[in-house]
Every structure is written in structure tokens, then in C-alpha cells.
Design a protein around this motif. Structure first.
Motif, mmCIF file in Angstrom:
data_model
loop_
_atom_site.group_PDB
_atom_site.id
_atom_site.type_symbol
_atom_site.label_atom_id
_atom_site.label_comp_id
_atom_site.label_asym_id
_atom_site.label_seq_id
_atom_site.Cartn_x
_atom_site.Cartn_y
_atom_site.Cartn_z
ATOM 1 N N ILE A 133 9.882 6.251 6.910
ATOM 2 C CA ILE A 133 8.921 7.319 6.640
ATOM 3 C C ILE A 133 9.621 8.601 7.049
ATOM 4 O O ILE A 133 10.192 8.686 8.143
ATOM 5 C CB ILE A 133 7.630 7.142 7.450
ATOM 6 C CG1 ILE A 133 6.888 5.881 7.024
ATOM 7 C CG2 ILE A 133 6.719 8.364 7.291
ATOM 8 C CD1 ILE A 133 5.711 5.528 7.924
ATOM 9 N N GLY A 180 7.218 6.586 2.285
ATOM 10 C CA GLY A 180 6.406 7.770 2.040
ATOM 11 C C GLY A 180 6.951 8.963 2.809
ATOM 12 O O GLY A 180 7.708 8.814 3.770
ATOM 13 N N THR A 185 5.632 12.343 4.944
ATOM 14 C CA THR A 185 4.484 12.959 5.604
ATOM 15 C C THR A 185 4.842 14.404 5.918
ATOM 16 O O THR A 185 6.001 14.722 6.185
ATOM 17 C CB THR A 185 4.105 12.203 6.891
ATOM 18 O OG1 THR A 185 5.249 12.103 7.751
ATOM 19 C CG2 THR A 185 3.592 10.811 6.567
ATOM 20 N N VAL A 227 7.532 9.124 -5.053
ATOM 21 C CA VAL A 227 7.313 8.643 -3.689
ATOM 22 C C VAL A 227 6.054 9.335 -3.170
ATOM 23 O O VAL A 227 5.901 10.549 -3.332
ATOM 24 C CB VAL A 227 8.510 8.981 -2.775
ATOM 25 C CG1 VAL A 227 8.245 8.520 -1.346
ATOM 26 C CG2 VAL A 227 9.790 8.350 -3.308
ATOM 27 N N PRO A 228 5.124 8.610 -2.565
ATOM 28 C CA PRO A 228 3.877 9.232 -2.109
ATOM 29 C C PRO A 228 4.113 10.229 -0.976
ATOM 30 O O PRO A 228 4.999 10.052 -0.137
ATOM 31 C CB PRO A 228 3.031 8.046 -1.635
ATOM 32 C CG PRO A 228 4.015 6.954 -1.351
ATOM 33 C CD PRO A 228 5.138 7.154 -2.314
ATOM 34 N N TYR A 245 2.003 12.431 2.045
ATOM 35 C CA TYR A 245 0.770 12.441 2.829
ATOM 36 C C TYR A 245 0.732 13.700 3.698
ATOM 37 O O TYR A 245 1.664 13.966 4.451
ATOM 38 C CB TYR A 245 0.700 11.203 3.729
ATOM 39 C CG TYR A 245 0.726 9.902 2.973
ATOM 40 C CD1 TYR A 245 -0.451 9.211 2.693
ATOM 41 C CD2 TYR A 245 1.936 9.354 2.531
ATOM 42 C CE1 TYR A 245 -0.430 8.012 1.997
ATOM 43 C CE2 TYR A 245 1.967 8.160 1.832
ATOM 44 C CZ TYR A 245 0.777 7.486 1.562
ATOM 45 O OH TYR A 245 0.808 6.303 0.865
ATOM 46 N N GLU A 289 -1.371 12.236 -1.427
ATOM 47 C CA GLU A 289 -2.269 11.111 -1.223
ATOM 48 C C GLU A 289 -3.485 11.551 -0.403
ATOM 49 O O GLU A 289 -3.439 12.533 0.333
ATOM 50 C CB GLU A 289 -1.544 9.977 -0.497
ATOM 51 C CG GLU A 289 -0.279 9.516 -1.184
ATOM 52 C CD GLU A 289 -0.533 8.966 -2.578
ATOM 53 O OE1 GLU A 289 -1.465 8.162 -2.727
ATOM 54 O OE2 GLU A 289 0.201 9.349 -3.505
#
Length: 320
Positions: free
Chosen positions: A5, A31, A33, A59-60, A62, A98
Motif C-alpha cells: 500500500i 491501493g 492512500t 489501481v484504487p 483511497y 474509492e
């Protein structure tokens, strides 16, 4: 392949790190962040999405904490530009982070993948500190934390003694270093050596691809800032070194020490490092093979230009 991450406050050098990570098959990015730092968290999220979109990959992303834990928030738009990407104001195709909160995503992912997730922290440590406070039992299942921040023997970059990521949220940094987790600190001791020189920027431009133009454009503001502030020719790109280290640990050397964070007063944000080895809590990167870093960085991003890159690097790093 390492599951990671990547926690970012996406300014110019974060963007370069994201690009390198996305083009490195050794890394499985679960992901991204985002956190407030170089720019506030909404802009950091936009910049992260924009950078991912540049590669055509998915790629997500957040969104995380918008303010430091205690200290008043001060951004770094003087360094990275009003938009965080050198005031290029590139158009974002689609703003779709997301729905899940970044801190919850971090905890859930680690819980579902015990001892498998490496946390890469390229901005202030607010999200990670919040995850520790919320559920240290789960976060203790993280494989490793590798962060860009601090300095052991080098001066600060936003005060005489403090590096920006720790200075923005020193209380978060304190929580992380007191957590007992496996931490590697890639600080200013080595990142100040990673200078994107005029020659390297120019050859990137000459590759004449959308990605090469993007990199050239976003780093111009950085170049101007570094000249104005430090009379540096070129610009320091801190964050990609963390990704290169993850790919090729052999390009660095390190020492172990105990890191304490100053949270108040004139030295706020300083990482105070004790190398006596009586007690240690951090693996501290102390030196780097700069030529090999750029060999990794450029050849991953521009695989169709390997010969030109090799020629450039031989000239750029010629000794004697």
C-alpha cells in the motif's frame, strides 16, 4: 512480488514515485492512500488519480486524513505549486476515489493479508498513526513500513533541523516510531543526493512521449524552486528512491538506530537519532548508489530508450 500500500501526499516527487512503482513488476500495488501534506488531501487524491491515469493502469485510490493529529496544517505549495504538480493543471479524466476511508482500507487489507503487506509512506504519517491508534493489533500484522522522512545526520529542508513530512505531523511520526513495528527510514541523508539534473531532464524531454512531457513539465516548478532556495541546478526528487530501494535493496547501505521525534518547540519535527545500538527501533538508510538509482528509474519508465539512457548515465556519472 511484494504486496504494497503506498501512502502519498502527491506532489511532484510523489508522482514520480507512483510512476516508478506502477512500472515495476516486482510490486503488487493493492491501493494508494492519500493524506494532506504537500497539498491538502483532496488535491493529493486528484494528483494521485491523474498520475495513475497517465500510465493507463487501474489501481484504487483511497482518501485519508485531511489534517495533522495536533499541529496546524501547513502545505508545501511553495515547493510543489498551487496544484501540487508544478502548476501544470493537467486535466483529470475522471475523479473516482474509492468510498472506503484510507485508514479503514489499510487496516482491512493488513487483516486479510497478515505479514504480507508492506506500507510505503511518502508523506506525513497521519494515516498510519491513525491506524495504529484505532487498531494496533491489526497493524502489527504489517510486514514492514518503509517511509520517506526525517534525517539522521543531514540538516532539515523546512527548518534547520526538520524534514517536511515529520514537521507537518510530528505527533503522527512519534506514534509510528514508538509503535514497535518494523520501520525503515529513507531520509534526507540519502534523498538529497537524488538530483534530477538538467541533462537528465533534457533527455527525458527528448523521448517525446506523453509521459516524458508530463515529467518534464511537472518538474520545471521544482527546478525553479530549488534554484531560488538553494542555488541547486536541477531538483531533488526524494520519493522515488523509496520505490527503487524496494525493487533493489542492494543500491543502499544502512545502519540501525533509535529514532525519537521532537513534537514541540524550536526543533519540532526533528528526528533525533541515537546510533549507540543500546536500543534500536529503525533501519536507517545512510548511502545510495545514485547512478544505479537513475538506471532503475529511467529504464523502468522508458524501456524503449535503453541505449540512450545508458549513454547518458555513463556521461553524467563519469569520474576523473
Amino acid at each position: 512480488m511484494r504486496k504494497v500500500i503506498i501512502d502519498v501526499d502527491t506532489g511532484i516527487d510523489d508522482s514520480l514515485a507512483i510512476l516508478l512503482a506502477l512500472e515495476s513488476p516486482e510490486i503488487d500495488i493493492v491501493g494508494f492512500t492519500t493524506v494532506s501534506g504537500n497539498v491538502e488531501v483532496n488535491q493529493a487524491t486528484r494528483n494521485t488519480l491523474k498520475t495513475v491515469q497517465m500510465t493507463g493502469k487501474s489501481v484504487p485510490v483511497y482518501k485519508g486524513c485531511n489534517l495533522p493529529l495536533v499541529k496546524s496544517y501547513i502545505d508545501a505549495t511553495d515547493t510543489h505549486g498551487a496544484d501540487g504538480l508544478g502548476e501544470t493543471f493537467y486535466e483529470l479524466l475522471k475523479y473516482e476515489p474509492e468510498e472506503q476511508y484510507a485508514v479503514d482500507f489499510i487496516l482491512q487489507t493488513i487483516k486479510e493479508n497478515p505479514d504480507e503487506i508492506t506500507l510505503i509512506a511518502l508523506g506525513p504519517l497521519t494515516n498510519i498513526a491513525m491506524a495504529i491508534q484505532k487498531d494496533i493489533k491489526t497493524l502489527s500484522l504489517v510486514k514492514q513500513i518503509i517511509l520517506m522522512g526525517g534525517a539522521a545526520r543531514y540538516h532539515g529542508n523546512c527548518s534547520p533541523v526538520a524534514e517536511y513530512n515529520f514537521w507537518v505531523d510530528p505527533h503522527a511520526a512519534e506514534i509510528v516510531f514508538k509503535s514497535g513495528l518494523d520501520i525503515t527510514m529513507v531520509g534526507l541523508d540519502v534523498t538529497h543526493k537524488i538530483v534530477l539534473s538538467p541533462n537528465i531532464r533534457e533527455i527525458i524531454k527528448q523521448f517525446k512521449t506523453p509521459l516524458s512531457q508530463f515529467i518534464y513539465d511537472i518538474t520545471q516548478f521544482y527546478v525553479d524552486f530549488h534554484w531560488k532556495q538553494e542555488r541547486t541546478i536541477g531538483c531533488v526528487i526524494n520519493d522515488p528512491l523509496v520505490i527503487a530501494y524496494l525493487i533493489r535493496p542492494d543500491i543502499i547501505s544502512f545502519n540501525y538506530g533509535k529514532v525519537l521525534i521532537e513534537t514541540e518547540g524550536i526543533a519540532v519535527g526533528q528526528s533525533v537519532v541515537d546510533f549507540s545500538k543500546k536500543e534500536t527501533n529503525t533501519k536507517i538508510v545512510m548511502d545510495v548508489d545514485v547512478k544505479e538509482f537513475f538506471n532503475i528509474f529511467l529504464k523502468r519508465l522508458f524501456p524503449n530508450n535503453l541505449e540512450e539512457i545508458s549513454i547518458l548515465l555513463e556521461k553524467e556519472f563519469k569520474r576523473g
